[in-house]
Write an enzyme that holds these catalytic residues in place. Sequence first.
Site, PDB file in Angstrom:
ATOM      1  CG  ASN A  53      -4.575  -7.499   0.624  1.00 60.18           C
ATOM      2  OD1 ASN A  53      -4.844  -8.645   0.967  1.00 60.18           O
ATOM      3  ND2 ASN A  53      -3.329  -7.085   0.521  1.00 60.18           N
ATOM      4  NE  ARG A 104      -3.150   2.164  -1.537  1.00 57.62           N
ATOM      5  CZ  ARG A 104      -3.932   2.869  -0.742  1.00 57.62           C
ATOM      6  NH1 ARG A 104      -3.506   4.033  -0.271  1.00 57.62           N
ATOM      7  NH2 ARG A 104      -5.120   2.414  -0.415  1.00 57.62           N
ATOM      8  CG  ASP A 135      -5.525   3.308  -4.113  1.00 55.59           C
ATOM      9  OD1 ASP A 135      -5.050   2.558  -4.978  1.00 55.59           O
ATOM     10  OD2 ASP A 135      -6.462   2.976  -3.366  1.00 55.59           O
TER      11      ASP A 135
END
Length: 145
Positions: A12, A15, A120
């Site tokens: 958190n 992305r 990611d």
Amino acid sequence: MTTRILFVCLGNICRSPAAEGVFRSLAPQLHIDSAGTSDWHIGDPPYGPMQAAARARGIDISDLRARQFETADFSHFDLIVAMDAKNLASIEALRPSGCSTPLRLLTDYATDQGADHVPDPYYTRDFDGTLDLIEVCARGLAARL
Ligand code: 4NP
């Protein structure tokens, strides 16, 4: 009606806060939030390079703070959108019995991109590439609401 949407990734801080900021810019009238499946960054602002890449596109995510996904989110949102299959599995494992809140991958909304997950950037370091994909998918999602 889908008016409350939660974006979820692992930390958190990259992305899902980016997706939150991008999607809010497209649909400011909706209730948008993000969360991580891990507890690693609770209370942290989005990762600096992710903030900078978003800011360069006019999206300010500096006020966001990381939180962990919780079971109650299934009832607080109409749609939960995960960044990759691992996020999706982690969330699905917490689904209360009888709960039918839809859970999708963000890339479901842009199948023509040939992507089955949002890479990611914490690992790839390609913050702009991630934002490009998130923007395409977010537009696809907004068009389907
Ligand atoms: P995110 O990226 O899931 O897109 O927020 C990550 C951020 C931090 C870590 C992993 C992924 N971490 O290992 O701390």
